[in-house]
Design a protein around this motif. Structure first.
Motif, PDB file in Angstrom:
ATOM      1  N   TYR A 114      -0.376  -1.918  -7.075  1.00 50.01           N
ATOM      2  CA  TYR A 114      -0.294  -1.440  -5.693  1.00 50.01           C
ATOM      3  C   TYR A 114      -1.664  -1.010  -5.204  1.00 50.01           C
ATOM      4  O   TYR A 114      -2.562  -0.712  -5.999  1.00 50.01           O
ATOM      5  CB  TYR A 114       0.675  -0.259  -5.585  1.00 50.01           C
ATOM      6  CG  TYR A 114       2.105  -0.637  -5.930  1.00 50.01           C
ATOM      7  CD1 TYR A 114       2.907  -1.274  -4.986  1.00 50.01           C
ATOM      8  CD2 TYR A 114       2.633  -0.363  -7.194  1.00 50.01           C
ATOM      9  CE1 TYR A 114       4.213  -1.633  -5.306  1.00 50.01           C
ATOM     10  CE2 TYR A 114       3.938  -0.718  -7.516  1.00 50.01           C
ATOM     11  CZ  TYR A 114       4.724  -1.356  -6.566  1.00 50.01           C
ATOM     12  OH  TYR A 114       6.000  -1.722  -6.877  1.00 50.01           O
ATOM     13  N   GLU A 115      -1.792  -0.953  -3.900  1.00 50.67           N
ATOM     14  CA  GLU A 115      -2.992  -0.388  -3.313  1.00 50.67           C
ATOM     15  C   GLU A 115      -2.645   1.057  -2.967  1.00 50.67           C
ATOM     16  O   GLU A 115      -1.507   1.330  -2.603  1.00 50.67           O
ATOM     17  CB  GLU A 115      -3.307  -1.140  -2.018  1.00 50.67           C
ATOM     18  CG  GLU A 115      -4.744  -1.585  -1.927  1.00 50.67           C
ATOM     19  CD  GLU A 115      -4.935  -2.501  -0.746  1.00 50.67           C
ATOM     20  OE1 GLU A 115      -5.022  -1.952   0.364  1.00 50.67           O
ATOM     21  OE2 GLU A 115      -4.942  -3.735  -0.940  1.00 50.67           O
TER      22      GLU A 115
ATOM     23  N   ARG B 241       0.834  -1.194   0.000  1.00 50.86           N
ATOM     24  CA  ARG B 241       0.000   0.000   0.000  1.00 50.86           C
ATOM     25  C   ARG B 241       0.874   1.251   0.000  1.00 50.86           C
ATOM     26  O   ARG B 241       1.807   1.356   0.790  1.00 50.86           O
ATOM     27  CB  ARG B 241      -0.883  -0.029   1.244  1.00 50.86           C
ATOM     28  CG  ARG B 241      -1.980   1.022   1.228  1.00 50.86           C
ATOM     29  CD  ARG B 241      -2.798   0.939   2.482  1.00 50.86           C
ATOM     30  NE  ARG B 241      -3.598  -0.276   2.541  1.00 50.86           N
ATOM     31  CZ  ARG B 241      -4.061  -0.773   3.674  1.00 50.86           C
ATOM     32  NH1 ARG B 241      -3.776  -0.213   4.826  1.00 50.86           N
ATOM     33  NH2 ARG B 241      -4.797  -1.869   3.656  1.00 50.86           N
TER      34      ARG B 241
ATOM     35  N   GLU C 139      -3.555   4.843  -0.970  1.00 50.40           N
ATOM     36  CA  GLU C 139      -4.302   5.696  -0.037  1.00 50.40           C
ATOM     37  C   GLU C 139      -4.018   7.123  -0.454  1.00 50.40           C
ATOM     38  O   GLU C 139      -2.899   7.439  -0.870  1.00 50.40           O
ATOM     39  CB  GLU C 139      -3.791   5.508   1.398  1.00 50.40           C
ATOM     40  CG  GLU C 139      -4.065   4.153   2.008  1.00 50.40           C
ATOM     41  CD  GLU C 139      -5.438   4.062   2.676  1.00 50.40           C
ATOM     42  OE1 GLU C 139      -6.183   5.066   2.662  1.00 50.40           O
ATOM     43  OE2 GLU C 139      -5.731   2.977   3.200  1.00 50.40           O
TER      44      GLU C 139
ATOM     45  N   GLU D 243      -2.112   2.012  -9.072  1.00 48.01           N
ATOM     46  CA  GLU D 243      -3.094   0.927  -8.983  1.00 48.01           C
ATOM     47  C   GLU D 243      -2.988  -0.012 -10.179  1.00 48.01           C
ATOM     48  O   GLU D 243      -3.094  -1.219 -10.030  1.00 48.01           O
ATOM     49  CB  GLU D 243      -4.509   1.502  -8.858  1.00 48.01           C
ATOM     50  CG  GLU D 243      -4.839   1.838  -7.413  1.00 48.01           C
ATOM     51  CD  GLU D 243      -6.076   2.724  -7.284  1.00 48.01           C
ATOM     52  OE1 GLU D 243      -6.483   2.971  -6.140  1.00 48.01           O
ATOM     53  OE2 GLU D 243      -6.621   3.169  -8.332  1.00 48.01           O
TER      54      GLU D 243
ATOM     55  N   CYS E  95       0.987   2.090   5.697  1.00 48.60           N
ATOM     56  CA  CYS E  95       1.506   2.046   4.331  1.00 48.60           C
ATOM     57  C   CYS E  95       2.975   1.641   4.277  1.00 48.60           C
ATOM     58  O   CYS E  95       3.743   1.911   5.184  1.00 48.60           O
ATOM     59  CB  CYS E  95       1.329   3.412   3.680  1.00 48.60           C
ATOM     60  SG  CYS E  95      -0.409   3.878   3.632  1.00 48.60           S
TER      61      CYS E  95
END
Ligand SMILES: Nc1ncnc2c1ncn2[C@@H]1O[C@H](COP(=O)(O)OP(=O)(O)OP(=O)(O)O)[C@@H](O)[C@H]1O
Ligand SMILES: [Mg+2]
Length: 463
Positions: A32-33, A9, A35, A28, A50
């Motif tokens: 990856y994630e 993340r 925030e 993304e 993260c």
């Protein structure tokens, strides 16, 4: 533990919404994630979840540099990449000095972004791995229930770790109460034999005439009273470990048979001529100087060399006083828990008292002293006056010293003026005299184990 999730993340901190969206899409789409945070304050709430933070330096209110510093204070393991405006290299350099993992001068290509992100995460995972390896290294010589962080014990535990995996015979030498039993068990439990039996054979406790049958077993009818067949200790230890405690006390007749077990791993039960093979690991212990017993002719030379393959000598506690504070705390926790005591610590002065004492009974004596001290303690921590040490008593007076009169006093209880301590001392002297100085025999006369006798002798300063 901070462990990266399957999908890593990344936190993007950028007040410009368009750029934020572009970055998010790119990250993304590469797995990856993401925030998102529009301010440093918001970012601080999200950063510890993260694996990586990418932040603009110019932000409303708190700026990116301050955010970098806060994140490092919070959790120095999350890498931070800063995005800097065109032409502000000095600021980028300053950010790197403050610990930023890398920087991205705007405008940057998405390829450049990805390269920087991958590199930062890779470096971080190497760092994490390094930290983990170091932790494992620190744990290397840690064994359950064994306290010993000082250099001498660490060296011993290192030897234990090294020898455990093999079938090599180990000879443990050390005064009474130094931890030979504990180390013998640690060797077994850290060996491939851990799931098999650990059989302790106390060579002092078994009377000489029963020793052969105890060790090697017997067949029905081998002697009067042998109503059935019984396997001996060595057979019980097959595929496991046999711990021969007080090996120095083994009588000569048995020494020959032990030699054969050590050399050929074979023996016969009493009353049988069938030779049995066993796979046993031998750990032996002694608190007497075997070399001296050898010179005096009480111990076979060939057996000595078979046993002395991997000797480990455990120093007396007075020679490793660096371990005393931790050992004391270990026993304090143990007995405090067992007895529901509210004592939780040891005062500085009490610790000094413990470290200064010479501990003739070694770790066992320290353990006993701590257990007893807890009964005297009234506060939350042990004080020097709570600690009652068994100082070696003054020399016996002429009236009672060494004449052995105390044993033959017929109906008399205790001679006038004789303390229990003096009486005990006289009894011990008499037993030693009758046994011509042989401690094992003297111990038998007194109904004590050899260890218990040695402990008392040490306490009385008679060792
Ligand atoms: N390093 C240590 N850490 C924690 N406890 C210890 C340590 N060394 C010894 N002890 C404890 O001290 C006591 C005495 O140890 P142990 O019985 O192993 O000594 P020993 O050398 O076998 O003595 P003996 O020669 O009298 O048989 C035990 O309760 C043991 O658990
Ligand atoms: Mg022991």
């Amino acid at each position: 533990m901070l462990k990266a999730p399957m999908k890593q993340r990344i936190l993007i901190v950028e007040d410009e919404e368009k750029l934020r969206r572009v970055l998010a899409l790119q990250l993304e789409s590469t797995g990856y994630e993401v925030e998102l945070a529009g301010s440093a304050e918001e970012a601080l709430r999200l950063s510890d979840r993260c694996a990586l933070v990418i932040t603009d330096l110019r932000l409303p209110a708190m700026d990116g540099m301050a955010l970098l510093e806060s994140i490092q204070r919070q959790n120095s393991r999350t890498p931070v990449i800063v995005m800097t405006a065109f032409g502000t290299v000095e600021i980028a350099v300053e950010a790197m000095k403050k610990g930023a993992a890398d920087f991205l001068p705007k405008p940057f290509s998405l390829d450049h972004l990805m390269a920087v992100v991958r590199k930062a995460l890779e470096v971080q995972s190497l760092r994490d791995e390094n930290v983990q390896l170091k932790e494992e290294l620190g744990r290397r010589y840690r064994f359950d229930n064994i306290v010993g962080s000082g250099a001498k014990m660490q060296e011993i535990l290192g030897s234990v770790a090294r020898v455990a995996a093999s079938r090599t015979t180990v000879l443990l030498c050390g005064e009474s109460g130094t931890g030979k039993d504990l180390i013998a068990r640690a060797i077994h439990h850290h060996s491939p034999r851990a799931g098999q039996p650990f059989v302790k054979i106390n060579c002092t406790a078994i009377p000489e005439n029963l020793m052969e049958s105890e060790l090697f077993g017997y067949e029905k009818g081998a002697f009067t009273g042998a109503a059935s067949t019984k396997p001996g200790k060595f057979e019980q230890a097959d595929r496991g470990t046999a711990f021969l405690d007080e090996i120095g006390d083994v009588p000569p007749a048995i020494q020959v048979k032990l030699l054969r077990v050590l050399q050929e791993r074979e023996f016969e039960r009493l009353g049988s001529n069938k030779t049995r093979q066993i796979d046993v690991r031998i750990v032996a212990a002694t608190n007497v100087d075997l070399r001296r017993a050898l010179e005096e002719g009480n111990f076979r030379e060939d057996l000595y060399y078979r046993l002395n393959v991997f000797p480990i000598t455990i120093p007396p506690l007075r020679d490793r006083s660096e371990d005393i504070p931790l050992l004391a705390e270990h026993f304090l926790r143990k007995y405090s828990r067992e007895n529901g005591s509210s004592v939780t610590g040891i005062s500085e002065a009490a610790r000094h008292k413990l470290v200064a004492y010479h501990w003739p009974g070694n770790v066992r004596e320290l353990e006993n002293v701590i257990e007893r001290s807890l009964l005297y303690a009234s506060g939350a921590s042990l004080q020097p006056e709570d600690i009652r040490l068994d100082h070696a008593p003054r020399r016996a007076t002429a009236a009672t010293g060494g004449n052995g009169g105390a044993t033959g006093n017929g109906g008399e209880f205790l001679a006038a003026g004789v303390t229990l301590e003096e009486h005990e001392r006289a009894l011990i002297r008499e037993a030693l005299k009758r046994a011509a100085g042989n401690k094992s025999q003297a111990a038998r006369l007194l109904g004590l184990t050899r260890n218990a006798l040695r402990y008392r002798l040490a306490q009385m300063g008679l060792e």
